[in-house]
Design a protein around this motif. Sequence first.
Motif, PDB file in Angstrom:
ATOM      1  N   ARG A   7      -4.670  -4.971   6.290  1.00 34.55           N
ATOM      2  CA  ARG A   7      -5.583  -3.858   6.584  1.00 34.55           C
ATOM      3  C   ARG A   7      -4.798  -2.628   7.019  1.00 34.55           C
ATOM      4  O   ARG A   7      -5.108  -1.512   6.617  1.00 34.55           O
ATOM      5  N   ASP A   8      -3.753  -2.835   7.843  1.00 28.68           N
ATOM      6  CA  ASP A   8      -2.934  -1.720   8.311  1.00 28.68           C
ATOM      7  C   ASP A   8      -2.208  -1.073   7.133  1.00 28.68           C
ATOM      8  O   ASP A   8      -2.197   0.151   6.996  1.00 28.68           O
ATOM      9  N   ALA A   9      -1.598  -1.869   6.273  1.00 27.34           N
ATOM     10  CA  ALA A   9      -0.885  -1.334   5.116  1.00 27.34           C
ATOM     11  C   ALA A   9      -1.849  -0.609   4.183  1.00 27.34           C
ATOM     12  O   ALA A   9      -1.532   0.457   3.645  1.00 27.34           O
ATOM     13  N   ARG A  10      -3.044  -1.166   3.988  1.00 29.03           N
ATOM     14  CA  ARG A  10      -4.039  -0.514   3.133  1.00 29.03           C
ATOM     15  C   ARG A  10      -4.472   0.818   3.732  1.00 29.03           C
ATOM     16  O   ARG A  10      -4.638   1.809   3.024  1.00 29.03           O
ATOM     17  N   VAL A  42       5.639  -4.989   1.399  1.00 28.35           N
ATOM     18  CA  VAL A  42       4.304  -4.631   0.915  1.00 28.35           C
ATOM     19  C   VAL A  42       4.397  -4.227  -0.555  1.00 28.35           C
ATOM     20  O   VAL A  42       5.358  -3.587  -0.969  1.00 28.35           O
ATOM     21  N   THR A  43       3.407  -4.667  -1.313  1.00 27.32           N
ATOM     22  CA  THR A  43       3.296  -4.283  -2.715  1.00 27.32           C
ATOM     23  C   THR A  43       1.995  -3.515  -2.882  1.00 27.32           C
ATOM     24  O   THR A  43       0.928  -4.001  -2.510  1.00 27.32           O
ATOM     25  N   HIS A  68       7.217   2.901   4.613  1.00 28.84           N
ATOM     26  CA  HIS A  68       8.469   2.724   5.360  1.00 28.84           C
ATOM     27  C   HIS A  68       8.287   3.276   6.773  1.00 28.84           C
ATOM     28  O   HIS A  68       8.726   2.650   7.745  1.00 28.84           O
ATOM     29  N   GLY A  69       7.649   4.415   6.893  1.00 30.46           N
ATOM     30  CA  GLY A  69       7.389   5.018   8.200  1.00 30.46           C
ATOM     31  C   GLY A  69       6.512   4.155   9.086  1.00 30.46           C
ATOM     32  O   GLY A  69       6.569   4.239  10.310  1.00 30.46           O
ATOM     33  N   ALA A  70       5.677   3.321   8.468  1.00 32.22           N
ATOM     34  CA  ALA A  70       4.800   2.410   9.225  1.00 32.22           C
ATOM     35  C   ALA A  70       5.506   1.095   9.556  1.00 32.22           C
ATOM     36  O   ALA A  70       4.892   0.199  10.138  1.00 32.22           O
ATOM     37  N   GLY A  71       6.782   0.970   9.175  1.00 41.18           N
ATOM     38  CA  GLY A  71       7.547  -0.210   9.559  1.00 41.18           C
ATOM     39  C   GLY A  71       7.740  -1.260   8.480  1.00 41.18           C
ATOM     40  O   GLY A  71       8.332  -2.308   8.747  1.00 41.18           O
ATOM     41  N   TYR A  72       7.278  -1.011   7.275  1.00 41.52           N
ATOM     42  CA  TYR A  72       7.483  -1.980   6.195  1.00 41.52           C
ATOM     43  C   TYR A  72       8.857  -1.722   5.577  1.00 41.52           C
ATOM     44  O   TYR A  72       9.130  -0.623   5.087  1.00 41.52           O
ATOM     45  N   ARG A  73       9.724  -2.744   5.614  1.00 45.29           N
ATOM     46  CA  ARG A  73      11.097  -2.570   5.126  1.00 45.29           C
ATOM     47  C   ARG A  73      11.160  -2.520   3.607  1.00 45.29           C
ATOM     48  O   ARG A  73      11.912  -1.747   3.044  1.00 45.29           O
ATOM     49  N   GLU A  74      10.405  -3.393   2.973  1.00 46.71           N
ATOM     50  CA  GLU A  74      10.416  -3.443   1.511  1.00 46.71           C
ATOM     51  C   GLU A  74       9.073  -2.936   0.988  1.00 46.71           C
ATOM     52  O   GLU A  74       8.027  -3.452   1.376  1.00 46.71           O
ATOM     53  N   VAL A  75       9.122  -1.936   0.115  1.00 46.53           N
ATOM     54  CA  VAL A  75       7.900  -1.379  -0.465  1.00 46.53           C
ATOM     55  C   VAL A  75       8.065  -1.333  -1.976  1.00 46.53           C
ATOM     56  O   VAL A  75       9.014  -0.731  -2.491  1.00 46.53           O
ATOM     57  N   GLU A  76       7.157  -1.993  -2.657  1.00 49.56           N
ATOM     58  CA  GLU A  76       7.132  -1.955  -4.118  1.00 49.56           C
ATOM     59  C   GLU A  76       5.825  -1.296  -4.537  1.00 49.56           C
ATOM     60  O   GLU A  76       4.760  -1.649  -4.026  1.00 49.56           O
ATOM     61  N   VAL A  77       5.930  -0.338  -5.451  1.00 52.87           N
ATOM     62  CA  VAL A  77       4.733   0.314  -5.980  1.00 52.87           C
ATOM     63  C   VAL A  77       4.643  -0.036  -7.457  1.00 52.87           C
ATOM     64  O   VAL A  77       5.536   0.294  -8.239  1.00 52.87           O
ATOM     65  N   ARG A  78       3.578  -0.731  -7.804  1.00 49.44           N
ATOM     66  CA  ARG A  78       3.337  -1.135  -9.195  1.00 49.44           C
ATOM     67  C   ARG A  78       2.289  -0.222  -9.810  1.00 49.44           C
ATOM     68  O   ARG A  78       1.331   0.169  -9.146  1.00 49.44           O
ATOM     69  N   THR A  79       2.455   0.046 -11.089  1.00 46.70           N
ATOM     70  CA  THR A  79       1.488   0.850 -11.829  1.00 46.70           C
ATOM     71  C   THR A  79       0.809  -0.038 -12.858  1.00 46.70           C
ATOM     72  O   THR A  79       1.489  -0.735 -13.611  1.00 46.70           O
ATOM     73  N   VAL A  80      -0.511  -0.045 -12.848  1.00 48.04           N
ATOM     74  CA  VAL A  80      -1.268  -0.776 -13.866  1.00 48.04           C
ATOM     75  C   VAL A  80      -2.155   0.219 -14.609  1.00 48.04           C
ATOM     76  O   VAL A  80      -2.713   1.129 -14.010  1.00 48.04           O
TER      77      VAL A  80
END
Length: 168
Positions: A7-10, A42-43, A68-80
Motif C-alpha cells: 500500500r505504501d509503495a502504491r 518493488v516492481t 528510492h526516496g521512500a526507501g526501496y533499494r531495488e526498483v523495477e519499472v515494467r511497461t505493458v
Amino acid sequence: MLSTESRDARRVAGEVVDPEMPMLTLADLGVLRGVEVSGDAVTVTITPTYSGCPALAEMRDDLREALHGAGYREVEVRTVLSPPWSTDWISERGRRKLAEAGVAPPDRVGERPAGPVPLNLEPLSARVPCPHCGAPSTEELSRFGPTACTALRRCPACREPFEHVRPL
C-alpha cells in the motif's frame, strides 16, 4: 488484500505526476497498473497512453526516484502495452483536475473489442464543452495540441482557447 508495504509503495508510485500533464498523477491518468513489493524491492507496472509516448522514460525515472526516496533499494519499472491504455482509465478525480486546469476531459468511449484499437484522427465533435465557462459547443483549432493526446479548441462564447484530451 495488499500488505502495508505494498500500500505504501502504491501510494508513493501513485503520487508521481505525469510529465506532460502535471495536474495529474500517474494514478489519476490510469497508467499505473500494478505495484508489487518483496522486501526492499518493488516492481511497478505501467501502461503508456500510447506506445510511442515520449514521456515514458521520464515516467520511469520519476517512479524510480520516488520509490528510492521512500526507501526501496531495488526498483523495477515494467511497461505493458496490453490491454492498451484508454482515456476511460482516467479517474474521476483526474477528470476534475483536468477541467480545473482548463483542459477539457475526454468523453468515455466504453467497452473496446479485443485486438488492435484503431486510432481515430477524424475531426472532433463540436460537442466538447468549454472547461472555462461551460458553453456546450466549442470549435477545433488544431487536431494536435502540445502533446499527441490533445487537440486545441476555442470557445465561441468566452473566446478562451483550451486543450482537449482526445478520447482513445
